[in-house]
Write a protein that holds these residues in place. Structure first.
Motif, PDB file in Angstrom:
ATOM      1  N   TRP A  72       0.570  -1.519  -0.221  1.00 54.37           N
ATOM      2  CA  TRP A  72      -0.129   0.171  -0.487  1.00 54.37           C
ATOM      3  C   TRP A  72       0.918   0.812   0.013  1.00 54.37           C
ATOM      4  N   PHE A  73       2.051   1.415   0.724  1.00 52.86           N
ATOM      5  CA  PHE A  73       2.432   2.220   0.882  1.00 52.86           C
ATOM      6  C   PHE A  73       3.581   2.695  -0.307  1.00 52.86           C
ATOM      7  N   TYR A 139      11.795   7.557  -6.878  1.00 52.08           N
ATOM      8  CA  TYR A 139      11.382   6.175  -6.176  1.00 52.08           C
ATOM      9  C   TYR A 139      10.028   5.245  -6.516  1.00 52.08           C
ATOM     10  N   GLY A 140       9.457   6.547  -7.344  1.00 55.30           N
ATOM     11  CA  GLY A 140       7.596   6.027  -7.992  1.00 55.30           C
ATOM     12  C   GLY A 140       8.129   4.981  -9.233  1.00 55.30           C
ATOM     13  N   ILE A 141       8.987   5.769  -9.917  1.00 56.88           N
ATOM     14  CA  ILE A 141       9.606   4.964 -10.913  1.00 56.88           C
ATOM     15  C   ILE A 141       9.886   3.634 -10.882  1.00 56.88           C
ATOM     16  N   GLY A 142      11.105   3.326  -9.471  1.00 60.07           N
ATOM     17  CA  GLY A 142      11.511   1.787  -9.258  1.00 60.07           C
ATOM     18  C   GLY A 142      11.054   1.183  -9.186  1.00 60.07           C
ATOM     19  N   LEU A 143       9.537   1.618  -8.757  1.00 64.70           N
ATOM     20  CA  LEU A 143       8.557   0.639  -8.014  1.00 64.70           C
ATOM     21  C   LEU A 143       7.464  -0.196  -9.192  1.00 64.70           C
ATOM     22  N   GLU A 204      -3.302   0.847 -12.074  1.00 70.93           N
ATOM     23  CA  GLU A 204      -3.575  -1.256 -11.876  1.00 70.93           C
ATOM     24  C   GLU A 204      -3.140  -1.619 -10.984  1.00 70.93           C
ATOM     25  N   LYS A 205      -1.990  -1.266 -10.333  1.00 71.71           N
ATOM     26  CA  LYS A 205      -1.405  -2.201  -8.811  1.00 71.71           C
ATOM     27  C   LYS A 205      -1.953  -2.323  -8.350  1.00 71.71           C
ATOM     28  N   LEU A 206      -2.762  -1.132  -7.435  1.00 70.70           N
ATOM     29  CA  LEU A 206      -3.989  -0.615  -6.586  1.00 70.70           C
ATOM     30  C   LEU A 206      -5.181  -1.952  -6.823  1.00 70.70           C
ATOM     31  N   PHE A 207      -5.424  -1.422  -8.221  1.00 69.36           N
ATOM     32  CA  PHE A 207      -7.312  -2.607  -8.494  1.00 69.36           C
ATOM     33  C   PHE A 207      -6.617  -3.937  -8.469  1.00 69.36           C
ATOM     34  N   ASP A 208      -5.173  -4.317  -8.988  1.00 69.96           N
ATOM     35  CA  ASP A 208      -4.551  -6.002  -8.342  1.00 69.96           C
ATOM     36  C   ASP A 208      -4.526  -6.266  -7.398  1.00 69.96           C
ATOM     37  N   VAL A 209      -4.085  -5.457  -6.227  1.00 65.87           N
ATOM     38  CA  VAL A 209      -4.595  -5.703  -4.402  1.00 65.87           C
ATOM     39  C   VAL A 209      -5.485  -6.011  -4.516  1.00 65.87           C
TER      40      VAL A 209
END
Length: 290
Positions: A72-73, A139-143, A204-209
């Motif tokens: 989530w973070f 940081y966001g790009i690295g994820l 997309e990541k949020l929806f997958d979670v």
């Protein structure tokens, strides 16, 4: 690597612009103004240290979290990075033309009052702002590039930093083709595309979670509709190829986009373009006294 290199390049050029404006003003002034140069460089160092501290805090805090909390973070940072990029574009649009005048005016006040720490704080906050934004963006790009090695990301950052100095030098020479105005116009478009890509990735990541945490949600017909690919352009440009991956990370391109991604992408550009090209409301005319 392309995203990392671009962000470091763009943010470093902006930081160099700030330092260049203040250095030129102090160095070309009288002997009293030149006394502020040590405070200028001290402010630059302090700003860099503050930015590095934020970057270290982000990594450290992320490592302390585990499981769903860390996920989530990370999603939150991706979405925050997207919003910050858009905010930065709008901020530069609003303040870009008066940036030099405003900074020189603030510097003049500090010199006249003999408040050299004002020079230090002004520079430190300006550099820390650029650096902290860079830390959040990277940081966001690295994820979104978890398959990339640390060495490749560091190399991309170093190349971006080197290109920033070269770009700043060329821009300082002046020119009609590659001017400061043209630089900000071009990078503004790239930044908005980059923000769109980060937003799509985050959603997309949020929806997958959410789907993984709820069997009912995962089996619902409407969620299947949202996640079903609308088309397939991988025959022309596969987003898993070298070129396709670069285009994907810079623009949010998907060879087989889901309906959800298309909706988010379209809504993003509708909101951004509406805000960019919104005409200011006309001010009511004052009636002159008879």
């Amino acid at each position: 690597m392309g995203q990392v290199m671009f962000i470091v390049w763009r943010e470093s050029v902006e930081a160099l612009l700030v330092v260049g404006i203040l250095y030129a003003w102090l160095n070309n002034g009288d002997a009293g103004a030149r006394r502020g140069l040590p405070y200028l460089w001290s402010g630059v160092a302090a700003g860099v240290l503050l930015a590095l501290a934020l970057g270290g805090a982000l990594l450290g805090f992320s490592e302390l979290l585990a499981g769903d909390a860390q996920t989530w973070f990370q999603i939150a940072i991706v979405l925050v990075a997207s919003v910050l990029i858009v905010q930065m574009v709008f901020w530069m649009r609003k303040h870009g033309r008066t940036l030099k005048k405003d900074m020189e005016s603030s510097m003049q006040s500090s010199v006249e009052s003999g408040n050299w720490w004002g020079v230090f704080v002004l520079v430190a906050l300006a550099i820390a702002r650029e650096g902290s934004e860079t830390a959040v963006f990277l940081y966001g790009i690295g994820l979104g590039q978890q398959d990339a090695s640390t060495a490749s990301l560091v190399l991309a950052g170093a190349i971006g930093f080197g290109l920033a100095f070269l770009t700043f030098y060329i821009l300082q020479l002046g020119g009609k083709v590659f001017s400061w105005r043209r630089f900000f116009q071009i990078t503004e478009v790239i930044l908005l595309l980059l923000a769109a890509g980060l937003l799509v990735t985050g959603i997309e990541k949020l929806f997958d979670v959410l789907l993984e945490s709820s069997d009912t949600l995962a089996s619902a017909n409407w969620t299947m509709t949202l996640t079903a690919p609308l088309w397939d352009t991988s025959a022309w440009l596969d987003d898993s190829s070298t070129l396709g991956s670069l285009v994907s990370t810079l623009t949010g391109y998907r060879a087989r986009p889901a309906l959800l991604s298309v909706i988010v992408y379209a809504a993003y550009w509708v909101v951004v373009c509406s805000a960019l090209y919104r005409k200011p409301k006309p001010q009511p005319k004052r009636q002159e006294a008879a």
